[in-house]
Design an enzyme around this catalytic site. Structure first.
Site, PDB file in Angstrom:
ATOM      1  N   GLY A   1      10.319  -2.841  -3.898  1.00  0.00           N
ATOM      2  CA  GLY A   1       9.762  -3.084  -5.218  1.00  0.00           C
ATOM      3  C   GLY A   1       8.577  -2.178  -5.476  1.00  0.00           C
ATOM      4  O   GLY A   1       8.104  -1.476  -4.589  1.00  0.00           O
TER       5      GLY A   1
ATOM      6  N   LYS B   1       9.362 -10.058 -11.673  1.00  0.00           N
ATOM      7  CA  LYS B   1       9.431 -11.078 -10.625  1.00  0.00           C
ATOM      8  C   LYS B   1       9.960 -12.407 -11.151  1.00  0.00           C
ATOM      9  O   LYS B   1      10.603 -13.163 -10.417  1.00  0.00           O
ATOM     10  CB  LYS B   1       8.070 -11.239  -9.956  1.00  0.00           C
ATOM     11  CG  LYS B   1       7.678 -10.026  -9.116  1.00  0.00           C
ATOM     12  CD  LYS B   1       8.725  -9.716  -8.039  1.00  0.00           C
ATOM     13  CE  LYS B   1       8.342  -8.561  -7.147  1.00  0.00           C
ATOM     14  NZ  LYS B   1       9.333  -8.296  -6.078  1.00  0.00           N
TER      15      LYS B   1
ATOM     16  N   ASP C   1      17.794   5.270  -2.267  1.00  0.00           N
ATOM     17  CA  ASP C   1      17.061   4.774  -3.430  1.00  0.00           C
ATOM     18  C   ASP C   1      17.818   3.564  -3.964  1.00  0.00           C
ATOM     19  O   ASP C   1      18.986   3.678  -4.358  1.00  0.00           O
ATOM     20  CB  ASP C   1      16.981   5.875  -4.490  1.00  0.00           C
ATOM     21  CG  ASP C   1      16.130   5.493  -5.693  1.00  0.00           C
ATOM     22  OD1 ASP C   1      15.977   4.279  -5.954  1.00  0.00           O
ATOM     23  OD2 ASP C   1      15.636   6.395  -6.384  1.00  0.00           O
ATOM     24  N   VAL C   2      17.168   2.401  -3.984  1.00  0.00           N
ATOM     25  CA  VAL C   2      17.886   1.180  -4.362  1.00  0.00           C
ATOM     26  C   VAL C   2      18.349   1.191  -5.815  1.00  0.00           C
ATOM     27  O   VAL C   2      19.224   0.394  -6.186  1.00  0.00           O
ATOM     28  CB  VAL C   2      17.029  -0.079  -4.097  1.00  0.00           C
ATOM     29  CG1 VAL C   2      16.748  -0.237  -2.611  1.00  0.00           C
ATOM     30  CG2 VAL C   2      15.752  -0.076  -4.917  1.00  0.00           C
TER      31      VAL C   2
ATOM     32  N   GLY D   1       4.443  -1.352   4.543  1.00  0.00           N
ATOM     33  CA  GLY D   1       4.027  -2.680   4.140  1.00  0.00           C
ATOM     34  C   GLY D   1       4.819  -3.826   4.732  1.00  0.00           C
ATOM     35  O   GLY D   1       5.092  -3.884   5.934  1.00  0.00           O
ATOM     36  N   ILE D   2       5.197  -4.765   3.870  1.00  0.00           N
ATOM     37  CA  ILE D   2       5.914  -5.968   4.299  1.00  0.00           C
ATOM     38  C   ILE D   2       7.256  -5.604   4.918  1.00  0.00           C
ATOM     39  O   ILE D   2       7.671  -6.192   5.921  1.00  0.00           O
ATOM     40  CB  ILE D   2       6.089  -6.919   3.105  1.00  0.00           C
ATOM     41  CG1 ILE D   2       4.738  -7.545   2.742  1.00  0.00           C
ATOM     42  CG2 ILE D   2       7.128  -7.998   3.393  1.00  0.00           C
ATOM     43  CD1 ILE D   2       4.719  -8.256   1.408  1.00  0.00           C
TER      44      ILE D   2
ATOM     45  N   ARG E   1      13.263   5.269   0.592  1.00  0.00           N
ATOM     46  CA  ARG E   1      13.471   6.604   0.012  1.00  0.00           C
ATOM     47  C   ARG E   1      13.044   7.738   0.932  1.00  0.00           C
ATOM     48  O   ARG E   1      13.527   8.864   0.783  1.00  0.00           O
ATOM     49  CB  ARG E   1      12.708   6.709  -1.309  1.00  0.00           C
ATOM     50  CG  ARG E   1      13.281   5.855  -2.429  1.00  0.00           C
ATOM     51  CD  ARG E   1      12.485   6.019  -3.695  1.00  0.00           C
ATOM     52  NE  ARG E   1      11.087   5.597  -3.510  1.00  0.00           N
ATOM     53  CZ  ARG E   1      10.095   5.911  -4.329  1.00  0.00           C
ATOM     54  NH1 ARG E   1      10.322   6.675  -5.385  1.00  0.00           N
ATOM     55  NH2 ARG E   1       8.878   5.470  -4.103  1.00  0.00           N
TER      56      ARG E   1
ATOM     57  N   TYR F   1       5.192  -6.127 -13.947  1.00  0.00           N
ATOM     58  CA  TYR F   1       5.465  -6.706 -12.627  1.00  0.00           C
ATOM     59  C   TYR F   1       5.829  -8.185 -12.752  1.00  0.00           C
ATOM     60  O   TYR F   1       6.799  -8.651 -12.148  1.00  0.00           O
ATOM     61  CB  TYR F   1       4.244  -6.528 -11.731  1.00  0.00           C
ATOM     62  CG  TYR F   1       4.458  -6.949 -10.299  1.00  0.00           C
ATOM     63  CD1 TYR F   1       5.192  -6.143  -9.423  1.00  0.00           C
ATOM     64  CD2 TYR F   1       3.930  -8.138  -9.809  1.00  0.00           C
ATOM     65  CE1 TYR F   1       5.390  -6.527  -8.110  1.00  0.00           C
ATOM     66  CE2 TYR F   1       4.117  -8.522  -8.498  1.00  0.00           C
ATOM     67  CZ  TYR F   1       4.853  -7.716  -7.649  1.00  0.00           C
ATOM     68  OH  TYR F   1       5.043  -8.098  -6.337  1.00  0.00           O
TER      69      TYR F   1
END
Length: 241
Positions: free
Chosen positions: A86, A156, A57-58, A16-17, A37, A152
């Site tokens: 996220g 955020k 893994d954050v 993704g981003i 991950r 979510y």
């Protein structure tokens, strides 16, 4: 090893981003560290570029700290963190939201982002010349929720508090922190969702997001984009709620 090349760590870099942004910085010649991950996904992001691949893994604070130290030790310093990793959750009313799912979203989106920001702050405060830049991936949902997004949206909104605190605490040390609030970007996942929904919202090219992060990361010392919102022009953000 210290070079004149600038350095960035990108979390959630396996798709993704994060993937689009990583490739943008690699093309521009930065030292780029890819955190995620899944090793295979990180290698796919790197393609033929020379990237530092850091499976991590954050939500594991010790693993995050080790990965950041490895990057800073190799490059000589850390200039930028794109704090991007996220997760979301399936739409649900508050009384239908599973408590474990809510906790996991908070763990990844808030605790994970804190772990990475903390590790970057520690390195940036100690390095010479002192300072650096942290860019947090917020969301349109940091301002206005979609229906059924309590986990979510809560996470955020917390990211915005994290950004503001980092900005304030970073001032004495030359550490800038900004937040990019991203609307619907045409990642592979969102394109699939959009194609199957008759009420799909407009999408923007994910490259626009990568270019926006590059702009924030490339500002001179002493300048900062505190908050940036980037979205498809006709996305229903203003007036949604």
């Amino acid at each position: 090893m210290t070079t004149d090349r600038r350095s960035i760590l990108i979390t959630g870099a396996g798709s993704g981003i994060g993937r689009a942004t990583a490739r943008r910085f690699l093309r521009d010649g930065w030292h780029v560290g890819l955190l995620g991950r899944h090793l295979g996904s990180l290698r796919e992001t790197a393609q033929d570029h020379e990237a530092l691949i850091l499976p991590c893994d954050v939500t594991d604070a010790a693993a995050v700290s080790d990965s950041f130290d490895k990057a800073a030790g190799l490059w000589g310093r850390l200039d930028v963190l794109f704090n991007n990793a996220g997760r979301g959750a399936d739409p649900a009313l508050p009384d239908q939201m599973d408590a474990a799912t809510f906790a996991d979203v908070i763990n990844v989106n808030v605790n994970g982002m804190f772990n990475c920001a903390s590790a970057a702050f520690r390195i940036m405060r100690a390095q010479q010349p002192q300072g650096g830049r942290i860019i947090n991936n917020g969301s349109i949902s940091a301002h206005a929720p979609r229906a059924g997004s309590i986990a979510y949206t809560t996470s955020k909104h917390a990211v915005t508090g994290l950004t503001r605190s980092l900005s304030l605490d970073g001032r004495p040390f030359g550490i800038a922190c900004g937040q990019i609030d991203i609307g619907n970007a045409a990642t592979e996942l969102l394109q699939k969702v959009s194609s199957s929904s008759p009420q799909a919202e407009p999408l923007m090219d994910v490259q626009v997001v990568a270019d926006s992060v590059m702009h924030m990361a490339s500002l001179p010392t002493g300048a900062n984009v505190q908050f940036m919102t980037v979205m498809a022009t006709n996305m229903p953000f203003i007036g949604r709620g």
